[in-house]
Design an enzyme around this catalytic site. Structure first.
Site, PDB file in Angstrom:
ATOM      1  N   LEU A  53     -39.635 -38.193 -32.601  1.00 12.07           N
ATOM      2  CA  LEU A  53     -39.470 -39.106 -31.485  1.00 12.07           C
ATOM      3  C   LEU A  53     -39.135 -38.270 -30.264  1.00 12.07           C
ATOM      4  CD1 LEU A  53     -37.251 -41.985 -32.968  1.00 12.07           C
ATOM      5  CD2 LEU A  53     -39.722 -42.019 -32.601  1.00 12.07           C
ATOM      6  N   ASP A  54     -39.623 -38.684 -29.102  1.00 11.69           N
ATOM      7  CA  ASP A  54     -39.276 -37.969 -27.885  1.00 11.69           C
ATOM      8  C   ASP A  54     -37.771 -38.003 -27.660  1.00 11.69           C
ATOM      9  OD1 ASP A  54     -41.929 -37.468 -27.425  1.00 11.69           O
ATOM     10  OD2 ASP A  54     -42.183 -39.092 -25.971  1.00 11.69           O
ATOM     11  N   ARG A  55     -37.296 -37.044 -26.919  1.00  8.66           N
ATOM     12  CA  ARG A  55     -35.865 -36.917 -26.633  1.00  8.66           C
ATOM     13  C   ARG A  55     -35.275 -38.232 -26.120  1.00  8.66           C
ATOM     14  NH1 ARG A  55     -33.377 -31.653 -23.889  1.00  8.66           N
ATOM     15  NH2 ARG A  55     -31.167 -32.200 -23.928  1.00  8.66           N
TER      16      ARG A  55
ATOM     17  N   ARG B 125     -46.177 -44.132 -24.112  1.00  3.54           N
ATOM     18  CA  ARG B 125     -45.809 -43.925 -22.705  1.00  3.54           C
ATOM     19  C   ARG B 125     -47.050 -43.844 -21.811  1.00  3.54           C
ATOM     20  NH1 ARG B 125     -41.793 -38.919 -23.281  1.00  3.54           N
ATOM     21  NH2 ARG B 125     -41.754 -39.109 -20.989  1.00  3.54           N
TER      22      ARG B 125
ATOM     23  N   SER C  66     -45.226 -37.029 -31.633  1.00  5.27           N
ATOM     24  CA  SER C  66     -44.550 -38.241 -31.240  1.00  5.27           C
ATOM     25  C   SER C  66     -45.507 -39.191 -30.573  1.00  5.27           C
ATOM     26  CB  SER C  66     -43.405 -37.908 -30.285  1.00  5.27           C
ATOM     27  OG  SER C  66     -42.963 -39.070 -29.624  1.00  5.27           O
TER      28      SER C  66
END
Length: 240
Positions: A55-57, A157, A238
């Site tokens: 998962l992205d930060r 995103r 991700s």
């Protein structure tokens, strides 16, 4: 402590509720990461668990860890076969047209000295498909559920920003940034032959509540969470 964030655990798998702002891999700035804390998640096993995906930060929610190499390989094969059910919720910085549908927008990676790397819609890129559903709207923003059918880097995103024309609130790369990003992995399920699925639901984080949206509106605990993942594609780090 990651031990306080365990949503699912058995002899093969752990799913944790990763907080926003915590990277999975150790970043260049040497800030704390999930990788640094895996030793807290052995629960009596000799080996540390291994992340199966990323998962992205700034994305929170369900993160799968395998408790042994055999399970890690098996779970990766499930991802590669496109058999994983995933549900994300996000607040978008505007109102998308329509009530839902499919975003079919291939993605490619670009990089510049000034801005670094990012993903963009690219007809020659890798296939990326996301189903979406508008849940509610308020104060010029929309709460949306995303069901990625492929697992490309930054898929949700970019699909929000380019496919729908409305970025995720707080997205520092594809949106205006300036606040915590409102993207959350709410549901994850992997089938297992002869065993119950590895499955977890992550409650809606406080930052969504503070933005004016409720867990009921987000349908965090719906009767049917599964999604048809009939378009198999190998995962990348991700999709959110």
């Amino acid at each position: 402590m990651l031990t306080d964030l365990v949503l699912f655990i058995d002899g093969e798998a752990i799913i944790i509720d990763k907080p926003s702002g915590l990277p999975v891999d150790r970043p260049r700035d040497r800030s704390r990461s999930v990788e640094d804390m895996l030793g807290d998640l052995t629960f009596g096993f000799m080996r540390e668990p291994l992340p199966v995906h990323r998962l992205d930060r700034d994305t929170s929610g369900c993160l799968l860890l395998a408790r042994n190499p055999k399970a890690h390989k098996k779970f990766q094969q499930v991802f590669e076969a496109g058999q994983v059910s995933k549900r994300y919720v996000a607040v978008l910085d505007g109102i998308p047209e329509g009530e839902g549908g499919m975003i079919d927008l291939p993605l490619g990676k670009v990089s510049t000295r000034e801005e670094g790397w990012r993903m963009v819609g690219d007809p020659q890129g890798k296939s990326a498909v996301t189903r979406w559903e508008k849940l509610t709207e308020r104060d010029g923003g929309a709460l949306v559920a995303f069901y990625p059918e492929t697992g490309r880097t930054h898929q949700i995103r970019v699909h929000a920003a380019e496919g729908l024309g409305v970025p995720v609130v707080g997205d520092p790369v594809y949106g205006r940034g300036g606040r915590p990003m409102l993207l959350h992995s709410a549901f994850l399920s992997l089938p297992r032959a002869g065993k119950p699925p590895v499955e977890a639901i992550s409650p809606l984080p406080r930052r969504f509540i503070e933005a004016g949206f409720t867990e009921e509106e987000a349908k965090i605990f719906p009767a049917e969470d599964a999604v048809d993942t009939s378009a198999p594609a190998a995962p990348e780090p991700s999709d959110g």
